[in-house]
Write a protein that holds these residues in place. Structure first.
Motif, PDB file in Angstrom:
ATOM      1  N   GLY A   1       0.812  -1.209   0.000  1.00  0.00           N
ATOM      2  CA  GLY A   1       0.000   0.000   0.000  1.00  0.00           C
ATOM      3  C   GLY A   1       0.840   1.251   0.000  1.00  0.00           C
ATOM      4  O   GLY A   1       0.511   2.251  -0.666  1.00  0.00           O
ATOM      5  N   THR A   2       1.951   1.213   0.738  1.00  0.00           N
ATOM      6  CA  THR A   2       2.845   2.373   0.780  1.00  0.00           C
ATOM      7  C   THR A   2       3.488   2.629  -0.585  1.00  0.00           C
ATOM      8  O   THR A   2       3.551   3.777  -1.058  1.00  0.00           O
ATOM      9  CB  THR A   2       3.933   2.149   1.842  1.00  0.00           C
ATOM     10  OG1 THR A   2       3.320   1.922   3.114  1.00  0.00           O
ATOM     11  CG2 THR A   2       4.847   3.351   1.937  1.00  0.00           C
ATOM     12  N   LEU A   3       3.952   1.576  -1.234  1.00  0.00           N
ATOM     13  CA  LEU A   3       4.600   1.734  -2.536  1.00  0.00           C
ATOM     14  C   LEU A   3       3.628   2.231  -3.601  1.00  0.00           C
ATOM     15  O   LEU A   3       3.952   3.133  -4.395  1.00  0.00           O
ATOM     16  CB  LEU A   3       5.220   0.403  -2.964  1.00  0.00           C
ATOM     17  CG  LEU A   3       6.401  -0.091  -2.116  1.00  0.00           C
ATOM     18  CD1 LEU A   3       6.838  -1.480  -2.569  1.00  0.00           C
ATOM     19  CD2 LEU A   3       7.567   0.887  -2.188  1.00  0.00           C
ATOM     20  N   VAL A   4       2.406   1.646  -3.615  1.00  0.00           N
ATOM     21  CA  VAL A   4       1.406   2.087  -4.592  1.00  0.00           C
ATOM     22  C   VAL A   4       1.054   3.547  -4.376  1.00  0.00           C
ATOM     23  O   VAL A   4       0.968   4.353  -5.322  1.00  0.00           O
ATOM     24  CB  VAL A   4       0.148   1.201  -4.504  1.00  0.00           C
ATOM     25  CG1 VAL A   4      -0.988   1.788  -5.347  1.00  0.00           C
ATOM     26  CG2 VAL A   4       0.458  -0.216  -4.956  1.00  0.00           C
ATOM     27  N   SER A   5       0.858   3.917  -3.103  1.00  0.00           N
ATOM     28  CA  SER A   5       0.519   5.308  -2.801  1.00  0.00           C
ATOM     29  C   SER A   5       1.659   6.254  -3.169  1.00  0.00           C
ATOM     30  O   SER A   5       1.440   7.363  -3.658  1.00  0.00           O
ATOM     31  CB  SER A   5       0.186   5.446  -1.315  1.00  0.00           C
ATOM     32  OG  SER A   5      -0.094   6.780  -0.978  1.00  0.00           O
TER      33      SER A   5
ATOM     34  N   PRO B   1       9.833   6.977   8.381  1.00  0.00           N
ATOM     35  CA  PRO B   1       9.323   7.846   7.308  1.00  0.00           C
ATOM     36  C   PRO B   1       8.878   7.102   6.048  1.00  0.00           C
ATOM     37  O   PRO B   1       8.125   7.654   5.241  1.00  0.00           O
ATOM     38  CB  PRO B   1      10.510   8.770   7.014  1.00  0.00           C
ATOM     39  CG  PRO B   1      11.279   8.804   8.289  1.00  0.00           C
ATOM     40  CD  PRO B   1      11.147   7.435   8.870  1.00  0.00           C
ATOM     41  N   PHE B   2       9.336   5.857   5.877  1.00  0.00           N
ATOM     42  CA  PHE B   2       8.908   5.100   4.693  1.00  0.00           C
ATOM     43  C   PHE B   2       7.391   4.925   4.651  1.00  0.00           C
ATOM     44  O   PHE B   2       6.796   4.836   3.571  1.00  0.00           O
ATOM     45  CB  PHE B   2       9.606   3.735   4.698  1.00  0.00           C
ATOM     46  CG  PHE B   2       9.055   2.770   3.683  1.00  0.00           C
ATOM     47  CD1 PHE B   2       9.394   2.879   2.341  1.00  0.00           C
ATOM     48  CD2 PHE B   2       8.176   1.759   4.059  1.00  0.00           C
ATOM     49  CE1 PHE B   2       8.881   1.991   1.400  1.00  0.00           C
ATOM     50  CE2 PHE B   2       7.663   0.878   3.128  1.00  0.00           C
ATOM     51  CZ  PHE B   2       8.013   0.988   1.795  1.00  0.00           C
ATOM     52  N   PHE B   3       6.740   4.870   5.843  1.00  0.00           N
ATOM     53  CA  PHE B   3       5.307   4.581   5.898  1.00  0.00           C
ATOM     54  C   PHE B   3       4.442   5.838   5.773  1.00  0.00           C
ATOM     55  O   PHE B   3       3.217   5.735   5.870  1.00  0.00           O
ATOM     56  CB  PHE B   3       4.967   3.868   7.219  1.00  0.00           C
ATOM     57  CG  PHE B   3       5.658   2.546   7.382  1.00  0.00           C
ATOM     58  CD1 PHE B   3       5.261   1.446   6.645  1.00  0.00           C
ATOM     59  CD2 PHE B   3       6.711   2.401   8.270  1.00  0.00           C
ATOM     60  CE1 PHE B   3       5.895   0.226   6.797  1.00  0.00           C
ATOM     61  CE2 PHE B   3       7.349   1.178   8.427  1.00  0.00           C
ATOM     62  CZ  PHE B   3       6.947   0.090   7.687  1.00  0.00           C
ATOM     63  N   GLU B   4       5.040   6.988   5.536  1.00  0.00           N
ATOM     64  CA  GLU B   4       4.252   8.216   5.464  1.00  0.00           C
ATOM     65  C   GLU B   4       3.194   8.202   4.362  1.00  0.00           C
ATOM     66  O   GLU B   4       2.083   8.690   4.572  1.00  0.00           O
ATOM     67  CB  GLU B   4       5.190   9.422   5.309  1.00  0.00           C
ATOM     68  CG  GLU B   4       6.019   9.696   6.558  1.00  0.00           C
ATOM     69  CD  GLU B   4       6.961  10.877   6.381  1.00  0.00           C
ATOM     70  OE1 GLU B   4       6.983  11.450   5.270  1.00  0.00           O
ATOM     71  OE2 GLU B   4       7.654  11.241   7.357  1.00  0.00           O
ATOM     72  N   PRO B   5       3.426   7.624   3.169  1.00  0.00           N
ATOM     73  CA  PRO B   5       2.377   7.632   2.133  1.00  0.00           C
ATOM     74  C   PRO B   5       1.316   6.542   2.314  1.00  0.00           C
ATOM     75  O   PRO B   5       0.427   6.411   1.470  1.00  0.00           O
ATOM     76  CB  PRO B   5       3.168   7.382   0.832  1.00  0.00           C
ATOM     77  CG  PRO B   5       4.599   7.500   1.179  1.00  0.00           C
ATOM     78  CD  PRO B   5       4.708   7.169   2.625  1.00  0.00           C
TER      79      PRO B   5
ATOM     80  N   CYS C   1       1.895   6.419  -7.174  1.00  0.00           N
ATOM     81  CA  CYS C   1       0.692   6.984  -7.802  1.00  0.00           C
ATOM     82  C   CYS C   1       0.285   8.316  -7.186  1.00  0.00           C
ATOM     83  O   CYS C   1      -0.695   8.934  -7.645  1.00  0.00           O
ATOM     84  CB  CYS C   1      -0.471   5.988  -7.705  1.00  0.00           C
ATOM     85  SG  CYS C   1      -0.192   4.447  -8.586  1.00  0.00           S
ATOM     86  N   ASN C   2       1.000   8.712  -6.117  1.00  0.00           N
ATOM     87  CA  ASN C   2       0.695   9.973  -5.435  1.00  0.00           C
ATOM     88  C   ASN C   2      -0.804  10.063  -5.111  1.00  0.00           C
ATOM     89  O   ASN C   2      -1.497  11.009  -5.499  1.00  0.00           O
ATOM     90  CB  ASN C   2       1.123  11.168  -6.296  1.00  0.00           C
ATOM     91  CG  ASN C   2       1.263  12.434  -5.472  1.00  0.00           C
ATOM     92  OD1 ASN C   2       1.157  12.405  -4.243  1.00  0.00           O
ATOM     93  ND2 ASN C   2       1.484  13.553  -6.145  1.00  0.00           N
ATOM     94  N   LEU C   3      -1.300   9.037  -4.407  1.00  0.00           N
ATOM     95  CA  LEU C   3      -2.734   8.925  -4.131  1.00  0.00           C
ATOM     96  C   LEU C   3      -3.260  10.102  -3.313  1.00  0.00           C
ATOM     97  O   LEU C   3      -4.402  10.524  -3.495  1.00  0.00           O
ATOM     98  CB  LEU C   3      -3.019   7.613  -3.381  1.00  0.00           C
ATOM     99  CG  LEU C   3      -2.715   6.323  -4.140  1.00  0.00           C
ATOM    100  CD1 LEU C   3      -3.049   5.116  -3.278  1.00  0.00           C
ATOM    101  CD2 LEU C   3      -3.500   6.270  -5.446  1.00  0.00           C
TER     102      LEU C   3
END
Length: 680
Positions: free
Chosen positions: A299-303, A429-433, A306-308
């Motif tokens: 979910g983090t990588l996709v977000s 910080p990796f989980f911020e998106p 894709c700048n969700l």
């Protein structure tokens, strides 16, 4: 006196006590019971407060260290998604969940007595804490992607720099959370010092099942808005679940399709793994597959790519600070407002801890100390309150995994904390998106076990209508009123049910199995038959002021019609009808013989074997029964009193009115006495 003598002759209680050398135990003086020798020795006190000094020197490093490392690594992976998801339930930033899995857990390792429970975030406890967080910090925690502030600012108590999202009292959600955590810790320490670990028995398995199932409804309701990407106002108090769903349906047209898609995919993948794949390959893997963490990473990588957040207005976790927070005292001014809520959370969290700890202790043959667990949980919560934590508790899923993959001791928790420290210092910080809908999906899938407890209702109802009523009432009260109201109502109903059952002890008639000294309930055992003229009654339960009259009525009912026609005098009055048989009142034996011919009772024996205690009111009732039966010409005997009941009778001067010659160590002795009495 030879004991064989008593096989044909009745043994009185006084003779029985003398034969077997009865002596009443001496009680310690009150001062000695309070101040016990050696209690204040510093070395023993430190070891009792920190059990780690007992088991760590004996630790098998060669045999256990690898298992504990593997177990700790596995649990740490679970802590990351669960901690972030459950922190949102408590109304605080997701990073708080990882703080909860680090700071208080380190102290629990030193003070706890359970070797296998995984302490940290727990959905129900976080949900209960959210009530106070939302009450005393009016607005929800701001959307993390835009409005999250530096961690120090979240904890700053200086009114001059209080952010705009706080209420008139000047406290942020994190500050209120720390105050709740502190109050819960203080309550648990107080209960532990007062040796009140037995309070966990107030929450029966049936009550806990209904309570947690109802709480699962609240947890699910709180996550629907994240699943749908819709904004709804917060409701508090009774019927808030219903009001929340009304608002959700009103605003359903404003749902975010992308958020719904993310939620559907996340729930589908997690459910597919748990229901289909895991049962097939789970036992073949050396360690469980961290599917929740994989979902978080995906979910983090996709977000991220894709700048969700910017393109589709998806709410994401937002800023995740690195490093460890500086210790900050909780706002003590809030404590008076949180005392009641804190006590409820303290009892619930402790009950969950003890339930899990007891399960593993029984399974693996070691013991846990309830009072020490209270002290350990309380001290850990107090420590956590200085590092922005919510109240922590044991987790069923993590604890099972920790034990299943080979965890032997709490060193597994130390390994878990070290790995989480790495996340806090570097990886956070990796989980911020990460979209909140992914975290909500993890919570919802994890609720399946709680909702499966709905099956407990029909089972509880079959086992006991009282248990079924407790389960249903607690569940409905939690859902319709609120979590704390439901718990209070469930506990009150449980106590009422116990009182009702305690007021109605079982009373039954006993008969003798021919040619034996065995006496059984004649309604259940066909081989047992009553002895002519003798009515043997067994009372099962405690005798006290609340049920003494009920027991007396039932005894009279079991004996039968005790009206005038059953008494000796009434039979003598009717003796003229038997002039041909020349029955007169010359001897008691003639009268008793007439009673036997008419199937009348001349002796009543009360079997006290199943009476666990008596109070002064019950003792007076027994005296009144004796005098009543004596006035009607009946012999009244007591049999098989336990030593504690006998001593209570002595203490209440029972034998000043009741002859000790009619107290017997067994029912058979009382029967022999009745058969050899002048009236037999």
């Amino acid at each position: 006196m030879n004991s064989a003598y008593f096989t044909e002759h009745p043994c009185k209680q006084t003779e029985f006590n003398k034969l077997y050398q009865y002596s009443k135990p001496q009680k310690q003086a009150l001062r000695k019971r309070i101040v016990k020798p050696g209690r204040c020795q510093p070395g023993k006190t430190i070891v009792s407060l920190f059990p780690v000094f007992l088991w760590l020197p004996k630790y098998d490093w060669k045999g256990n260290i690898v298992s504990d490392i593997v177990s700790g690594f596995t649990v740490a992976i679970m802590h990351i998604p669960q901690g972030m998801a459950y922190a949102l339930l408590g109304g605080v930033p997701p990073i708080i969940g990882m703080y909860m899995a680090f700071f208080p857990v380190l102290l629990y390792v030193l003070m706890g007595t359970s070797r296998h429970v995984s302490m940290g975030t727990f959905a129900v406890v976080c949900m209960m804490a959210s009530k106070s967080v939302l009450t005393y910090s009016v607005n929800e925690p701001p959307a993390p992607a835009v409005q999250f502030m530096n961690f120090t600012e979240l904890n700053n108590t200086d009114p001059a720099v209080v952010p705009a999202n706080i209420n008139s009292t000047g406290y942020t959600p994190v500050q209120v959370a720390t105050a709740v955590c502190f109050v819960v810790g203080v309550w648990q320490v107080i209960l532990g010092v007062c040796r009140l670990g037995v309070l966990s028995v107030l929450l029966s398995d049936t009550l806990v099942s209904g309570f947690t199932t109802g709480a699962a409804v609240h947890v699910l309701t709180s996550q629907v808005k994240n699943l749908l990407g819709v904004k709804v106002p917060q409701h508090r108090g009774p019927l808030k679940v219903i009001y929340t769903y009304i608002d959700i349906f009103k605003n359903i047209g404003q749902s975010n399709p992308v958020a719904i898609g993310i939620s559907a995919v996340s729930i589908g993948v997690l459910s597919l793994y748990n229901e289909v794949i895991k049962p097939q390959i789970g036992k073949k893997l050396p360690v469980p597959l961290p599917v929740e963490l994989m979902a978080v990473i995906a979910g983090t990588l996709v977000s991220m790519y894709c700048n969700l957040s910017a393109n589709y207005k998806i709410t994401v976790v937002g800023e995740v600070p690195t490093g460890l927070p500086e210790p900050v005292a909780p706002p003590f001014a809030l404590i008076p407002n949180l005392l009641v809520d804190g006590l409820v959370i303290a009892i619930v969290a402790f009950s969950v801890n003890m339930s899990m700890a007891s399960i593993f202790a029984r399974k693996l043959n070691y013991s846990v100390d309830a009072n020490q667990e209270l002290l350990a949980s309380g001290a850990s919560n107090i420590l956590g309150s200085f590092f922005s934590c919510l109240p922590f508790s044991a987790s069923l899923s993590r604890s099972l995994i920790q034990q299943t993959v080979g965890g032997k001791t709490q060193l597994a928790s130390v390994v878990s904390c070290l790995l989480l420290l790495l996340v806090l210092l570097l990886i956070g910080p990796f989980f911020e998106p990460l979209p909140n809908s992914v975290l909500a999906s993890i919570v919802v899938v994890a609720l399946k076990g709680m909702f499966m407890q709905l099956k407990d209702l029909p089972m509880a109802w079959r086992q006991s209508p009282f248990d079924g009523m407790i389960w249903l009432t607690t569940f409905l009260a939690v859902v319709l009123l609120d979590i704390d109201y439901g718990l209070g109502l469930g506990v009150a109903l449980s106590l009422i049910c116990v009182l009702i059952m305690g007021q109605r002890p079982k009373v039954c008639r006993l008969g003798q199995v021919p040619n034996t000294q065995i006496y059984l309930d004649i309604n259940r055992y066909q081989a047992a038959s009553e002895i002519p003229g003798i009515r043997i009654i067994q009372v099962a339960g405690g005798l006290h002021f609340a049920n003494k009259d009920h027991v007396r009525r039932k005894v009279n009912r079991v004996i039968g019609d005790m009206s005038e026609k059953t008494t000796v005098d009434s039979i003598v009055k009717k003796s003229k009808a038997y002039e041909k048989e020349e029955i007169t009142r010359k001897t008691n034996a003639d009268t008793a013989a007439l009673m036997l011919e008419n199937n009348q009772i001349f002796c009543v024996i009360l079997d006290m074997m199943s009476v666990c205690f008596v109070d002064p009111s019950a003792v007076k009732t027994l005296v009144a029964m004796y005098k009543d039966f004596k006035s009607r010409g009946l012999i009244f005997c007591l049999a098989d009193c336990s030593a504690t009941v006998h001593e209570r009778m002595l203490h209440c001067d029972f034998f000043e009115d009741f002859p000790d010659s009619q107290l017997f160590p067994s029912v058979h002795d009382a029967v022999l006495f009745a058969q050899q009495s002048p009236k037999s």
